[in-house]
Design a protein around this motif. Sequence first.
Motif, PDB file in Angstrom:
ATOM      1  N   VAL A   1       0.854  -1.197   0.000  1.00 44.65           N
ATOM      2  CA  VAL A   1       0.000   0.000   0.000  1.00 44.65           C
ATOM      3  C   VAL A   1       0.888   1.246   0.000  1.00 44.65           C
ATOM      4  CG1 VAL A   1      -1.736   1.287   1.304  1.00 44.65           C
ATOM      5  CG2 VAL A   1      -1.818  -1.212   1.248  1.00 44.65           C
ATOM      6  N   PRO A   2       0.653   2.146  -0.942  1.00 47.39           N
ATOM      7  CA  PRO A   2       1.497   3.342  -1.010  1.00 47.39           C
ATOM      8  C   PRO A   2       1.350   4.179   0.258  1.00 47.39           C
ATOM      9  CG  PRO A   2       0.101   3.117  -2.961  1.00 47.39           C
ATOM     10  CD  PRO A   2      -0.381   2.125  -1.950  1.00 47.39           C
ATOM     11  N   THR A   3       2.423   4.821   0.649  1.00 44.22           N
ATOM     12  CA  THR A   3       2.423   5.632   1.853  1.00 44.22           C
ATOM     13  C   THR A   3       1.796   6.990   1.578  1.00 44.22           C
ATOM     14  OG1 THR A   3       4.518   4.594   2.365  1.00 44.22           O
ATOM     15  CG2 THR A   3       3.904   6.494   3.685  1.00 44.22           C
ATOM     16  N   PRO A   4       0.831   7.416   2.414  1.00 45.74           N
ATOM     17  CA  PRO A   4       0.292   8.757   2.222  1.00 45.74           C
ATOM     18  C   PRO A   4       1.338   9.813   2.559  1.00 45.74           C
ATOM     19  CG  PRO A   4      -0.643   7.739   4.187  1.00 45.74           C
ATOM     20  CD  PRO A   4       0.199   6.705   3.522  1.00 45.74           C
ATOM     21  N   THR A   5       1.321  10.901   1.835  1.00 48.46           N
ATOM     22  CA  THR A   5       2.281  11.983   2.066  1.00 48.46           C
ATOM     23  C   THR A   5       1.545  13.302   2.199  1.00 48.46           C
ATOM     24  OG1 THR A   5       2.531  12.221  -0.323  1.00 48.46           O
ATOM     25  CG2 THR A   5       4.182  10.882   0.812  1.00 48.46           C
ATOM     26  N   GLY A   6       2.250  14.313   2.715  1.00 49.26           N
ATOM     27  CA  GLY A   6       1.701  15.655   2.753  1.00 49.26           C
ATOM     28  C   GLY A   6       1.199  16.064   4.121  1.00 49.26           C
ATOM     29  N   TYR A   7       0.294  17.046   4.112  1.00 49.58           N
ATOM     30  CA  TYR A   7      -0.316  17.485   5.360  1.00 49.58           C
ATOM     31  C   TYR A   7      -1.741  17.943   5.116  1.00 49.58           C
ATOM     32  CZ  TYR A   7       0.664  22.407   3.986  1.00 49.58           C
ATOM     33  OH  TYR A   7       0.713  23.619   3.344  1.00 49.58           O
ATOM     34  N   HIS A   8      -2.507  18.021   6.206  1.00 44.63           N
ATOM     35  CA  HIS A   8      -3.898  18.435   6.116  1.00 44.63           C
ATOM     36  C   HIS A   8      -4.231  19.369   7.259  1.00 44.63           C
ATOM     37  CE1 HIS A   8      -8.287  17.787   6.985  1.00 44.63           C
ATOM     38  NE2 HIS A   8      -8.287  18.278   5.762  1.00 44.63           N
ATOM     39  N   HIS A   9      -4.969  20.422   6.952  1.00 47.35           N
ATOM     40  CA  HIS A   9      -5.320  21.403   7.984  1.00 47.35           C
ATOM     41  C   HIS A   9      -6.711  21.955   7.689  1.00 47.35           C
ATOM     42  CE1 HIS A   9      -4.720  24.752  10.825  1.00 47.35           C
ATOM     43  NE2 HIS A   9      -5.357  25.480   9.925  1.00 47.35           N
ATOM     44  N   VAL A  10      -7.501  22.172   8.741  1.00 48.78           N
ATOM     45  CA  VAL A  10      -8.802  22.825   8.581  1.00 48.78           C
ATOM     46  C   VAL A  10      -8.758  24.154   9.314  1.00 48.78           C
ATOM     47  CG1 VAL A  10     -11.292  22.670   8.967  1.00 48.78           C
ATOM     48  CG2 VAL A  10      -9.991  20.607   8.422  1.00 48.78           C
ATOM     49  N   GLU A  11      -9.015  25.238   8.594  1.00 44.82           N
ATOM     50  CA  GLU A  11      -9.000  26.577   9.195  1.00 44.82           C
ATOM     51  C   GLU A  11     -10.418  27.143   9.222  1.00 44.82           C
ATOM     52  OE1 GLU A  11      -6.515  27.852  10.631  1.00 44.82           O
ATOM     53  OE2 GLU A  11      -7.067  29.961  10.934  1.00 44.82           O
ATOM     54  N   ASP A  12     -10.820  27.620  10.392  1.00 42.75           N
ATOM     55  CA  ASP A  12     -12.132  28.242  10.548  1.00 42.75           C
ATOM     56  C   ASP A  12     -11.984  29.737  10.283  1.00 42.75           C
ATOM     57  OD1 ASP A  12     -14.723  28.841  11.210  1.00 42.75           O
ATOM     58  OD2 ASP A  12     -14.715  27.685  13.077  1.00 42.75           O
ATOM     59  N   VAL A  13     -12.453  30.161   9.114  1.00 41.03           N
ATOM     60  CA  VAL A  13     -12.276  31.567   8.725  1.00 41.03           C
ATOM     61  C   VAL A  13     -13.338  31.919   7.690  1.00 41.03           C
ATOM     62  CG1 VAL A  13     -10.573  30.942   6.947  1.00 41.03           C
ATOM     63  CG2 VAL A  13     -10.585  33.273   7.863  1.00 41.03           C
ATOM     64  N   MET A  14     -13.740  33.175   7.629  1.00 39.72           N
ATOM     65  CA  MET A  14     -14.775  33.649   6.710  1.00 39.72           C
ATOM     66  C   MET A  14     -16.090  32.888   6.930  1.00 39.72           C
ATOM     67  SD  MET A  14     -12.799  34.562   3.156  1.00 39.72           S
ATOM     68  CE  MET A  14     -11.847  33.115   2.811  1.00 39.72           C
ATOM     69  N   GLY A  15     -16.328  32.455   8.161  1.00 40.32           N
ATOM     70  CA  GLY A  15     -17.580  31.760   8.474  1.00 40.32           C
ATOM     71  C   GLY A  15     -17.641  30.332   7.966  1.00 40.32           C
ATOM     72  N   MET A  16     -16.493  29.833   7.468  1.00 39.56           N
ATOM     73  CA  MET A  16     -16.471  28.481   6.899  1.00 39.56           C
ATOM     74  C   MET A  16     -15.325  27.682   7.485  1.00 39.56           C
ATOM     75  SD  MET A  16     -16.713  29.363   2.866  1.00 39.56           S
ATOM     76  CE  MET A  16     -15.222  30.328   2.943  1.00 39.56           C
ATOM     77  N   ALA A  17     -15.439  26.360   7.348  1.00 42.09           N
ATOM     78  CA  ALA A  17     -14.296  25.497   7.599  1.00 42.09           C
ATOM     79  C   ALA A  17     -13.595  25.313   6.263  1.00 42.09           C
ATOM     80  CB  ALA A  17     -14.754  24.153   8.149  1.00 42.09           C
ATOM     81  N   ILE A  18     -12.357  25.770   6.168  1.00 40.44           N
ATOM     82  CA  ILE A  18     -11.610  25.628   4.922  1.00 40.44           C
ATOM     83  C   ILE A  18     -10.592  24.511   5.097  1.00 40.44           C
ATOM     84  CG2 ILE A  18     -10.080  26.763   3.267  1.00 40.44           C
ATOM     85  CD1 ILE A  18     -11.498  29.337   3.757  1.00 40.44           C
ATOM     86  N   SER A  19     -10.776  23.455   4.302  1.00 41.05           N
ATOM     87  CA  SER A  19      -9.936  22.265   4.397  1.00 41.05           C
ATOM     88  C   SER A  19      -8.805  22.362   3.386  1.00 41.05           C
ATOM     89  CB  SER A  19     -10.807  21.027   4.131  1.00 41.05           C
ATOM     90  OG  SER A  19     -10.013  19.873   4.084  1.00 41.05           O
TER      91      SER A  19
END
Lengths: 289, 97
Positions: A1-19
Amino acid sequence: VPTPTGYHHVEDVMGMAISIDVHDDVTGTPGLDEVITWLHHVDATFSPYRLDSAVSRLGLGELTLDEVDTEVAEVLIACERLRVETGGAFDAFSVPAPNGSHLDPSGYVKGWAVQRAADLLEAAGLRDLCINAGGDIVVRGGPRPDPAWRVGLRSPSDPNRVVAVIEATGGLAVATSATYERGAHIVDPRTGQPAGSGLASLTVLGADLGVVDAYATAAFVVGDGGLDWVADRPDVDGVAIDWEGHLQVTASCGAVPGGGRWRLLRPADLDMAPSRRGQEHGETRGRHP
Amino acid sequence: VVDGAVYQNRWGNVQVEATFDASGSLVAVDAIQTPDDRSKSVWINDQAVPRLDAEALQVQSADIHTVSGATYTSTDYRRSLQSAIDAARDAQLTNLA
């Protein structure tokens, strides 16, 4: 199984959750601080909910166009161009805003800001990324180890289901305008259906999220002819979904300026996705000698 | 990569692009739309296409990376399919660490 890479962040801004989902093989979170700073700057400058934002002060007559940053003027010019282009179906200048004025460019600002956020991530050396801002999306590159981004289009009747999938590589912006409560909009006296067409949602695909977001808003308001209006625009395509989950499309696949490619899949097609087949059978994709 | 002839289908002009590997074996065929000759939009549900609702994905099996829909607030996000997808992605990355 390939290894997942990178990063993930959710920012609460402008009245929304931005993923913010980065798939590049990187250490740490390059570009993320810049993006978060940018999104909060946009909120502080453009929010119609904040009486001290430049847009609120402009709308309330406390500032003139000469006194605001060029980025504000740039956004208002884009909004005016979109107002003319959509025959007033998208209008940032005459709808009552939360601050009591009639200036509310939010319908363009959100997509514009997210498009720039993706540019900031690219400037930080990233290429495989997805930003989802409350249902409006920019993808770039691909979701390694998968070869293509798969963007689900929400079912009008069930928030946990999707009725179609846009598979995309390269760069693509996806914006959806919708109402998910039957009859929530004005009823058309000729049909007894919600105004226009009975469409539950309308999605526009293109290169720039600010533009496709405004187009989706305008085409959804237009109703019946909304998707044909999208078909007449250069460089964008659209998918409409009715209350039964039927699809209306301007095309089943396409290319966008900047190199992005996309095609429409029905969910059933996903079982045939090469990445899933390979994983289930423990195979490596591609040909073996 | 070899581009085929342009033909007309119900969505307008379509061109097929074939990709071959170094030994000449066909590895992929993609339909590409020719951008400058567009037809109007069409409904794609008819006898040839099964009703889509019956095939709709559930979150558990969703092999998708993200979801587009009407704009939702940060409050709505907690209950959204996108937050479930995000949680799965976070779990993947956490297991990696």
